[in-house]
Design a protein around this motif. Structure first.
Motif, mmCIF file in Angstrom:
data_model
loop_
_atom_site.group_PDB
_atom_site.id
_atom_site.type_symbol
_atom_site.label_atom_id
_atom_site.label_comp_id
_atom_site.label_asym_id
_atom_site.label_seq_id
_atom_site.Cartn_x
_atom_site.Cartn_y
_atom_site.Cartn_z
ATOM 1 N N PHE A 84 0.818 -1.214 0.000
ATOM 2 C CA PHE A 84 0.000 0.000 0.000
ATOM 3 C C PHE A 84 0.854 1.267 0.000
ATOM 4 C CE2 PHE A 84 -2.893 -3.111 2.095
ATOM 5 C CZ PHE A 84 -3.922 -3.069 1.184
ATOM 6 N N SER A 85 1.894 1.303 0.824
ATOM 7 C CA SER A 85 2.638 2.551 1.033
ATOM 8 C C SER A 85 3.443 2.974 -0.193
ATOM 9 C CB SER A 85 3.576 2.404 2.241
ATOM 10 O OG SER A 85 4.561 1.407 2.010
ATOM 11 N N ARG A 86 3.824 2.029 -1.055
ATOM 12 C CA ARG A 86 4.617 2.380 -2.235
ATOM 13 C C ARG A 86 3.751 2.800 -3.422
ATOM 14 N NH1 ARG A 86 9.816 0.082 -1.635
ATOM 15 N NH2 ARG A 86 10.313 0.297 0.581
ATOM 16 N N GLN A 87 2.456 2.749 -3.262
ATOM 17 C CA GLN A 87 1.579 3.121 -4.369
ATOM 18 C C GLN A 87 1.365 4.634 -4.423
ATOM 19 O OE1 GLN A 87 -1.775 0.763 -5.457
ATOM 20 N NE2 GLN A 87 -1.227 -0.962 -4.129
ATOM 21 N N LEU A 88 1.079 5.107 -5.620
ATOM 22 C CA LEU A 88 0.743 6.518 -5.826
ATOM 23 C C LEU A 88 -0.551 6.565 -6.619
ATOM 24 C CD1 LEU A 88 1.407 9.519 -5.594
ATOM 25 C CD2 LEU A 88 2.779 9.317 -7.683
ATOM 26 N N PRO A 89 -1.689 6.590 -5.937
ATOM 27 C CA PRO A 89 -2.973 6.496 -6.639
ATOM 28 C C PRO A 89 -3.386 7.785 -7.348
ATOM 29 C CG PRO A 89 -3.338 6.658 -4.270
ATOM 30 C CD PRO A 89 -1.851 6.588 -4.478
ATOM 31 N N ILE A 90 -3.482 7.718 -8.637
ATOM 32 C CA ILE A 90 -4.068 8.782 -9.460
ATOM 33 C C ILE A 90 -5.307 8.203 -10.142
ATOM 34 C CG2 ILE A 90 -3.743 10.308 -11.438
ATOM 35 C CD1 ILE A 90 -0.785 10.456 -10.727
ATOM 36 N N VAL A 91 -5.089 7.188 -10.949
ATOM 37 C CA VAL A 91 -6.211 6.478 -11.569
ATOM 38 C C VAL A 91 -7.085 5.826 -10.494
ATOM 39 C CG1 VAL A 91 -6.804 4.489 -13.037
ATOM 40 C CG2 VAL A 91 -4.988 6.068 -13.736
ATOM 41 N N LEU A 92 -6.444 5.303 -9.452
ATOM 42 C CA LEU A 92 -7.161 4.554 -8.413
ATOM 43 C C LEU A 92 -7.459 5.393 -7.174
ATOM 44 C CD1 LEU A 92 -5.130 1.198 -8.536
ATOM 45 C CD2 LEU A 92 -7.237 1.755 -9.757
ATOM 46 N N GLU A 93 -7.394 6.728 -7.280
ATOM 47 C CA GLU A 93 -7.544 7.552 -6.090
ATOM 48 C C GLU A 93 -8.901 7.392 -5.405
ATOM 49 O OE1 GLU A 93 -7.306 11.741 -6.756
ATOM 50 O OE2 GLU A 93 -8.452 11.679 -8.617
ATOM 51 N N ASN A 94 -9.933 7.031 -6.159
ATOM 52 C CA ASN A 94 -11.261 6.830 -5.566
ATOM 53 C C ASN A 94 -11.608 5.366 -5.342
ATOM 54 O OD1 ASN A 94 -11.757 9.610 -5.621
ATOM 55 N ND2 ASN A 94 -12.689 9.519 -7.652
ATOM 56 N N SER A 95 -10.831 4.469 -5.926
ATOM 57 C CA SER A 95 -11.150 3.044 -5.831
ATOM 58 C C SER A 95 -11.040 2.567 -4.387
ATOM 59 C CB SER A 95 -10.211 2.220 -6.716
ATOM 60 O OG SER A 95 -10.409 2.555 -8.077
ATOM 61 N N GLY A 96 -12.080 1.912 -3.922
ATOM 62 C CA GLY A 96 -12.101 1.432 -2.552
ATOM 63 C C GLY A 96 -12.496 2.474 -1.541
ATOM 64 N N LYS A 97 -12.827 3.677 -2.039
ATOM 65 C CA LYS A 97 -13.197 4.768 -1.129
ATOM 66 C C LYS A 97 -14.623 5.263 -1.349
ATOM 67 C CE LYS A 97 -8.516 6.585 -0.478
ATOM 68 N NZ LYS A 97 -7.645 7.790 -0.614
ATOM 69 N N ILE A 98 -15.102 5.216 -2.591
ATOM 70 C CA ILE A 98 -16.438 5.747 -2.869
ATOM 71 C C ILE A 98 -17.363 4.637 -3.371
ATOM 72 C CG2 ILE A 98 -15.466 8.009 -3.448
ATOM 73 C CD1 ILE A 98 -16.144 7.388 -6.402
ATOM 74 N N ASP A 99 -18.642 4.868 -3.211
ATOM 75 C CA ASP A 99 -19.661 3.959 -3.732
ATOM 76 C C ASP A 99 -19.793 4.202 -5.233
ATOM 77 O OD1 ASP A 99 -21.950 2.611 -4.502
ATOM 78 O OD2 ASP A 99 -23.111 3.166 -2.731
ATOM 79 N N PRO A 100 -19.411 3.234 -6.073
ATOM 80 C CA PRO A 100 -19.420 3.469 -7.525
ATOM 81 C C PRO A 100 -20.804 3.650 -8.120
ATOM 82 C CG PRO A 100 -18.964 1.166 -7.035
ATOM 83 C CD PRO A 100 -18.950 1.879 -5.722
ATOM 84 N N GLU A 101 -21.834 3.333 -7.363
ATOM 85 C CA GLU A 101 -23.196 3.451 -7.883
ATOM 86 C C GLU A 101 -23.885 4.734 -7.424
ATOM 87 O OE1 GLU A 101 -25.485 -0.107 -7.389
ATOM 88 O OE2 GLU A 101 -23.842 -1.406 -8.015
ATOM 89 N N ARG A 102 -23.121 5.644 -6.804
ATOM 90 C CA ARG A 102 -23.691 6.916 -6.357
ATOM 91 C C ARG A 102 -22.886 8.071 -6.948
ATOM 92 N NH1 ARG A 102 -23.857 8.750 -1.787
ATOM 93 N NH2 ARG A 102 -25.973 9.561 -1.769
ATOM 94 N N ILE A 103 -23.495 8.825 -7.851
ATOM 95 C CA ILE A 103 -22.803 9.942 -8.479
ATOM 96 C C ILE A 103 -22.433 11.005 -7.452
ATOM 97 C CG2 ILE A 103 -24.929 11.207 -9.078
ATOM 98 C CD1 ILE A 103 -23.543 12.020 -11.707
ATOM 99 N N GLN A 104 -23.239 11.112 -6.382
ATOM 100 C CA GLN A 104 -22.949 12.097 -5.331
ATOM 101 C C GLN A 104 -21.585 11.824 -4.691
ATOM 102 O OE1 GLN A 104 -25.671 10.237 -5.572
ATOM 103 N NE2 GLN A 104 -27.531 11.499 -5.378
ATOM 104 N N ALA A 105 -21.232 10.537 -4.535
ATOM 105 C CA ALA A 105 -19.944 10.181 -3.934
ATOM 106 C C ALA A 105 -18.797 10.615 -4.839
ATOM 107 C CB ALA A 105 -19.888 8.679 -3.674
ATOM 108 N N TYR A 106 -18.989 10.468 -6.160
ATOM 109 C CA TYR A 106 -17.952 10.900 -7.097
ATOM 110 C C TYR A 106 -17.825 12.418 -7.111
ATOM 111 C CZ TYR A 106 -15.373 11.590 -11.447
ATOM 112 O OH TYR A 106 -14.429 11.968 -12.372
ATOM 113 N N ILE A 107 -18.948 13.109 -7.088
ATOM 114 C CA ILE A 107 -18.922 14.581 -7.079
ATOM 115 C C ILE A 107 -18.249 15.097 -5.816
ATOM 116 C CG2 ILE A 107 -20.392 16.640 -6.944
ATOM 117 C CD1 ILE A 107 -22.358 15.198 -8.817
ATOM 118 N N ALA A 108 -18.471 14.420 -4.687
ATOM 119 C CA ALA A 108 -17.841 14.825 -3.431
ATOM 120 C C ALA A 108 -16.333 14.617 -3.453
ATOM 121 C CB ALA A 108 -18.455 14.053 -2.261
#
Length: 535
Positions: A118-142
């Motif tokens: 985990f610590s050696r990763q630099l999430p850009i593409v994956l910055e939201n993966s595992g953090k937001i609900d993919p079925e809620r646009i509100q989570a992406y907007i936030a």
């Protein structure tokens, strides 16, 4: 919609978040291990404990360490450093997780969020993966979603968008590494009354699941990237070509498109601008060759998915003869962050001509299998031995295969090599879309070459003779050698056939099919010689 309305949605979403979030992975890997039941039991446990006002259970996308799924992360907003990651969670563990939320001691297996994986990763593409609900646009907007689209529509000219992507140094993440800004600029300059944008989500490499994970975890990110691209080149219609084997990705894309249309973020006069953009999904039947852009376009048109000679290139004459921009999932996933944070920010990540990060699906004989995103230039040694944890049971890595069937097998002696386009090509492999398969000392490299040749033979569309016949002949020779029935003359014939298939095939499938054979002959020739030594 105005920016103020977008920010209002984001603020409302953030204000409704509870002090404790329990995130349960609902990407395909964890769902196959019953994570939906885990999520249901967690919700029931929260209700039974009467903690609905302070504890929130959310289904999220890929949490990356797939070998330990189902994964559940507990995050306390008031003490983020105390986050816990539970591994291999079963539905009956829900009560114990709730006990941990209340501060009680549990015996559940916890993962180390500070480990190198985990610590050696630099999430850009994956910055939201595992953090937001993919079925809620509100989570992406936030999570700053659609702000980049607003910025380009209201503050930038199309040419400025192309210039920004060009300056960032982003290269196509689908395999060849063609400069993205140059491709966009070519399509933008093509004079036509109609243009198209296509997202190539036909991920077919054995061992690869990067694009699937992004689509399942953060679908709005792809839609935003496609809309920005469409604005920059003058297109009004987009297509996402995704294989039918990805039902969860398709479902979440369909939900995302409906949500974006409902809020006016897709469709007509987006953000009250003159820009219109619509997106449709096209489902492929699983033909590997349809990952090749001309075959993909033929499939969208309802024709047989076979490649066509180039030129003309899609940028000049693509879908239905109109200029067409084709990028893959990961390329589009990089667009919004580049617009939000600037070209210089992205260009300062990476090495040489390889800018930014790269997502890899780490698989094979390795302890930590899953999804990683690292800066370009990270060494294979760091990925395999540190992030991947090395080979289980004190084994030793023998090789890494990158680039899928199009790539090559890189020996352990070359693991100090930085992962970038030029370095991998120099080793006889390629970046590819991001599959990375680790092999240990028990692996027979002739069998590996035979496996990938069998894949290419089966997936050949049959249009050109070098690929249709050549891959069969190569597979036959590899089978003969692996059975100990080959001769030194067969090795010479193998190399001669590889060269012919590589240089005379019509498309990338045939042209790259011999790569695993070339690389194993180069680095593991002794294994071939051992099998033919008796003849």
């Amino acid at each position: 919609m105005e920016l103020s309305e977008l920010l209002e949605i984001a603020q409302k979403e953030l204000s409704q978040r509870k002090s404790v979030q329990i995130r349960c992975c609902t990407a395909a890997g964890c769902l196959s291990s019953d994570s939906q039941s885990v999520k249901d039991h967690l919700e029931a446990s929260v209700k039974a404990a009467g903690l609905q006002d302070t504890v929130q259970v959310a289904g999220v996308g890929c949490m990356r360490l797939c070998c330990q799924g189902p994964l559940v992360q507990v995050e306390n907003r008031e003490n983020l450093s105390a986050s816990k990651l539970y591994q291999k969670v079963m539905p009956e563990n829900a009560a114990a997780i709730m006990a941990g939320v209340k501060g009680e001691v549990t015996s559940l297996q916890e993962g180390d969020l500070n480990q190198p994986f985990f610590s050696r990763q630099l999430p850009i593409v994956l910055e939201n993966s595992g953090k937001i609900d993919p079925e809620r646009i509100q989570a992406y907007i936030a999570a700053d979603g659609y702000q980049a689209l607003y910025q380009v529509l209201r503050e930038m000219k199309p040419s400025q968008v192309v210039e920004t992507i060009t300056k960032s140094g982003l290269r196509g993440r689908g395999g060849a590494g063609y400069p993205t800004g140059l491709k966009w600029g070519t399509v933008a300059k093509s004079a036509s009354e109609r243009k198209f944008v296509i997202c190539n989500a036909d991920e077919g490499d054995p061992g690869a699941f990067m694009d699937r994970s992004v689509l399942e975890s953060d679908p709005h990110r792809i839609l935003e990237g496609m809309a920005i691209a469409a604005y920059s080149i003058g297109a009004n219609q987009g297509y996402i070509y995704v294989r039918a084997e990805y039902p969860i990705a398709i479902k979440r894309l369909e939900i995302a498109i409906r949500q974006a249309q409902h809020l006016g973020l897709l469709g007509s006069q987006i953000f009250d601008s003159p820009f219109d953009f619509k997106v449709e999904i096209r489902i492929g039947a699983g033909a590997y060759v349809c990952g090749e852009e001309t075959a993909l376009m033929a499939s969208i048109e309802g024709k047989r998915g076979v490649p066509h000679p180039r030129p003309p290139y899609p940028a000049e004459s693509g879908l239905w003869g109109y200029p067409t921009l084709i990028n893959n999932v990961e390329t589009f996933a990089n667009i919004a962050p580049i617009i939000r944070k600037g070209a210089d920010w992205f260009a300062n990540i990476g090495i040489g001509k390889s800018k930014g990060t790269k997502v890899f699906a780490l698989a094979g004989n390795i302890r930590n299998t899953g999804l990683i995103e690292v800066p370009m230039g990270t060494s294979l040694q760091e990925i395999v031995e540190e992030m991947g944890g090395g080979v289980p049971d004190n084994g030793m890595a023998k090789a890494v295969q990158t680039g899928g069937p199009s790539g090559g097998c890189i020996p352990a002696a070359a693991f100090a090599t930085p992962v970038d386009y030029e370095s991998l090509t120099a080793l006889g492999s390629m970046m590819g879309s991001g599959g990375m398969i680790v092999m240990d000392q028990t692996t027979n490299m002739v069998d590996v070459a035979r496996f990938f040749m069998e894949f290419c033979m089966d997936e050949s569309c049959g249009k050109c003779i070098p690929c249709r016949v050549g891959t069969v002949q190569l597979h036959g020779l590899l089978t003969k050698i692996s059975q100990g029935k080959g001769s030194l003359a067969d090795l010479d014939l193998l190399e001669e056939l590889c060269d012919m298939v590589k240089h005379t095939s019509l498309c990338g499938l045939g042209q790259s099919a011999p790569n695993p054979v070339f690389s194993t002959l180069q680095y593991f020739r002794d294994e071939y010689l051992e099998l033919v030594s008796c003849h």
